[in-house]
Design a protein around this motif. Sequence first.
Motif, PDB file in Angstrom:
ATOM      1  N   VAL A  35       0.833  -1.202   0.000  1.00 49.46           N
ATOM      2  CA  VAL A  35       0.000   0.000   0.000  1.00 49.46           C
ATOM      3  C   VAL A  35       0.868   1.253   0.000  1.00 49.46           C
ATOM      4  N   TYR A  36       1.962   1.222   0.776  1.00 48.60           N
ATOM      5  CA  TYR A  36       2.868   2.368   0.836  1.00 48.60           C
ATOM      6  C   TYR A  36       3.436   2.664  -0.552  1.00 48.60           C
ATOM      7  N   ALA A  37       3.888   1.619  -1.255  1.00 49.75           N
ATOM      8  CA  ALA A  37       4.436   1.810  -2.598  1.00 49.75           C
ATOM      9  C   ALA A  37       3.386   2.388  -3.539  1.00 49.75           C
ATOM     10  N   ALA A  38       2.135   1.921  -3.409  1.00 53.96           N
ATOM     11  CA  ALA A  38       1.062   2.410  -4.280  1.00 53.96           C
ATOM     12  C   ALA A  38       0.697   3.858  -3.986  1.00 53.96           C
ATOM     13  N   THR A  39       0.946   4.323  -2.747  1.00 55.95           N
ATOM     14  CA  THR A  39       0.679   5.727  -2.437  1.00 55.95           C
ATOM     15  C   THR A  39       1.788   6.648  -2.943  1.00 55.95           C
ATOM     16  N   LEU A  40       2.983   6.072  -3.165  1.00 66.33           N
ATOM     17  CA  LEU A  40       4.097   6.879  -3.651  1.00 66.33           C
ATOM     18  C   LEU A  40       4.088   7.029  -5.165  1.00 66.33           C
ATOM     19  N   THR A  41       3.527   6.025  -5.884  1.00 65.13           N
ATOM     20  CA  THR A  41       3.496   6.077  -7.348  1.00 65.13           C
ATOM     21  C   THR A  41       2.366   5.211  -7.873  1.00 65.13           C
ATOM     22  N   HIS A  42       1.858   5.565  -9.062  1.00 65.54           N
ATOM     23  CA  HIS A  42       0.843   4.755  -9.737  1.00 65.54           C
ATOM     24  C   HIS A  42       1.449   3.991 -10.913  1.00 65.54           C
ATOM     25  N   ASP A  43       2.758   4.012 -11.027  1.00 63.49           N
ATOM     26  CA  ASP A  43       3.459   3.301 -12.089  1.00 63.49           C
ATOM     27  C   ASP A  43       3.526   1.807 -11.735  1.00 63.49           C
ATOM     28  N   PRO A  44       2.879   0.919 -12.509  1.00 61.60           N
ATOM     29  CA  PRO A  44       2.893  -0.511 -12.177  1.00 61.60           C
ATOM     30  C   PRO A  44       4.302  -1.091 -12.080  1.00 61.60           C
ATOM     31  N   ASN A 253      -7.780  -0.873  -8.940  1.00 61.31           N
ATOM     32  CA  ASN A 253      -8.214  -0.318 -10.226  1.00 61.31           C
ATOM     33  C   ASN A 253      -9.089  -1.237 -11.065  1.00 61.31           C
ATOM     34  N   VAL A 254      -9.039  -2.554 -10.820  1.00 61.49           N
ATOM     35  CA  VAL A 254      -9.882  -3.487 -11.565  1.00 61.49           C
ATOM     36  C   VAL A 254     -11.067  -3.939 -10.727  1.00 61.49           C
ATOM     37  N   LEU A 255     -10.771  -4.318  -9.474  1.00 59.88           N
ATOM     38  CA  LEU A 255     -11.855  -4.725  -8.579  1.00 59.88           C
ATOM     39  C   LEU A 255     -12.501  -3.533  -7.883  1.00 59.88           C
ATOM     40  N   HIS A 256     -11.824  -2.371  -7.917  1.00 57.63           N
ATOM     41  CA  HIS A 256     -12.347  -1.116  -7.359  1.00 57.63           C
ATOM     42  C   HIS A 256     -12.688  -1.244  -5.876  1.00 57.63           C
ATOM     43  N   ILE A 257     -11.725  -1.712  -5.099  1.00 53.06           N
ATOM     44  CA  ILE A 257     -11.898  -1.782  -3.651  1.00 53.06           C
ATOM     45  C   ILE A 257     -10.929  -0.799  -2.998  1.00 53.06           C
ATOM     46  N   SER A 258     -11.171  -0.480  -1.747  1.00 52.06           N
ATOM     47  CA  SER A 258     -10.367   0.504  -1.030  1.00 52.06           C
ATOM     48  C   SER A 258      -9.070  -0.121  -0.526  1.00 52.06           C
ATOM     49  N   GLN A 259      -8.168   0.726  -0.041  1.00 52.69           N
ATOM     50  CA  GLN A 259      -6.906   0.235   0.515  1.00 52.69           C
ATOM     51  C   GLN A 259      -7.154  -0.673   1.716  1.00 52.69           C
ATOM     52  N   ARG A 260      -8.110  -0.293   2.568  1.00 51.83           N
ATOM     53  CA  ARG A 260      -8.410  -1.118   3.736  1.00 51.83           C
ATOM     54  C   ARG A 260      -9.028  -2.449   3.319  1.00 51.83           C
ATOM     55  N   ALA A 261      -9.898  -2.404   2.323  1.00 53.98           N
ATOM     56  CA  ALA A 261     -10.517  -3.644   1.841  1.00 53.98           C
ATOM     57  C   ALA A 261      -9.483  -4.559   1.190  1.00 53.98           C
ATOM     58  N   TYR A 262      -8.399  -3.988   0.699  1.00 53.43           N
ATOM     59  CA  TYR A 262      -7.337  -4.811   0.109  1.00 53.43           C
ATOM     60  C   TYR A 262      -6.773  -5.782   1.147  1.00 53.43           C
ATOM     61  N   GLY A 263      -6.616  -5.308   2.381  1.00 51.89           N
ATOM     62  CA  GLY A 263      -6.153  -6.192   3.445  1.00 51.89           C
ATOM     63  C   GLY A 263      -7.137  -7.310   3.725  1.00 51.89           C
ATOM     64  N   LEU A 264      -8.442  -6.992   3.680  1.00 53.85           N
ATOM     65  CA  LEU A 264      -9.460  -8.025   3.878  1.00 53.85           C
ATOM     66  C   LEU A 264      -9.460  -9.021   2.721  1.00 53.85           C
ATOM     67  N   LEU A 265      -9.195  -8.520   1.513  1.00 50.87           N
ATOM     68  CA  LEU A 265      -9.111  -9.403   0.354  1.00 50.87           C
ATOM     69  C   LEU A 265      -7.970 -10.400   0.530  1.00 50.87           C
ATOM     70  N   LEU A 266      -6.845  -9.943   1.059  1.00 50.11           N
ATOM     71  CA  LEU A 266      -5.722 -10.847   1.314  1.00 50.11           C
ATOM     72  C   LEU A 266      -6.109 -11.927   2.321  1.00 50.11           C
TER      73      LEU A 266
END
Length: 432
Positions: A35-44, A253-266
């Motif tokens: 998440v930290y890396a994704a907040t610093l850049t949007h470059d895949p 960007n594809v599933l359109h979930i929040s950063q917090r929901a990303y942890g729940l997805l994991l």
Amino acid sequence: MAPRTPRFAYGYGRLWAATAASGFGDGTRTAALAVYAATLTHDPFAVALVAMAGKLPWTCVGPFAGALVDRLDRWRTLWICDVARVLVTGALVLLILTDRAGITALAVVSFLLTSITTLAENLSQAVVPDVTGGGSLDSANSRLMGGQLVSSEFLGAPLGTALFALGRPVPFAVDTLSFAVSAVLVFSIRLSGARPAPTAAGRLTARAVVAETADGIRWLWRHRVLRTVCVLVGALNFAVVAVLSIAVLYALNVLHISQRAYGLLLAVLAVGGLAGVLLAPLVTRAIGRARTLQLAFALCPLPFLIAGLTSLPLLAAGALAFVGAAISLATVVTTSLRQSLVPGELFGRVNGGYRFVVNGVSPLGGVAGGALAEAAGLRAPFLFAAALLAAATVTALLRLSPAALDAAGDDRPAPRTGQAVAAERTEAPERT
């Protein structure tokens, strides 16, 4: 999982607790780092670079770490590894507090932590037979991996994203504390059997480490079953890392979930992994190690295909849960297989060669995932993984038959060096 019994030797409970503690911190850090890396850049590709840096040491450090495992006091060195990881994660906390933690800093920290982990994980696998006692290796490995998985994926990953929302340094401070707890537990274990075999003794030089590393890789490559397993698990790891390197961007960007929901997805994804860990001993006893490995590979292609085509978060998570189960099944079985087939005196260097291939392809997987996503979209790595693992499944069905694994104990290659010959003369009977 069967209830705990006294059959495991002294120290197993503490090793389990140490593994769970460090796993909790790892899960917290890994989720927060993505998440930290994704907040610093949007470059895949830049985000994938951080993941790639965390895998690169398996190629350039891992093989040599295996030779050290055969020479050093394994429990003491495992403790030193935990202390070193305390220092590295503590330094990351300081970088964040001083606002100096950019993509480069994250990549460097990932590289350093994995460099230490290449030695620590090899040591952890090498000492399991010391504390297994009268129990089976499959059960011992299953419980260790199960505890680590629960603490990492179910507790650490969701907490990592939640703590990141409270403050960027918080999840990494928790990781530092987890390694400190693990160090205390490992330090308390004292086993005379944990020391290196006499055949691994001698003056430690760079030339000796390189020579012993080469011995381990040659031994592995001449063993037909372990060579096949190594290549196929490497393909599985390559595919999984290609997906994981862009997973956070796929989720956002594809599933359109929040950063917090990303942890729940994991955490949802980890359900499959936990099921695989818990069921591994039962499945292995029911259908054997060969069929279990074939099943593990067969579980992968369709879930990756579904995840690559859907935009529904629950469907994607449910499909990939089967991949988690497959990875766990393969990990438990292949770990026990190595512990059974490789002589104890050679385990470190042979295991280092195995992990060199299996984990060494991870940086390439990270690069491939980032490049594919950048060129063809965030779904492309999933479709690529489905195709690659379909081919791996066919190979497993053809090359990893029950007859092939039954004969594997008689397929130990003759060592070429005098040191290895001495090791073969003191070789212990095969564990089952």
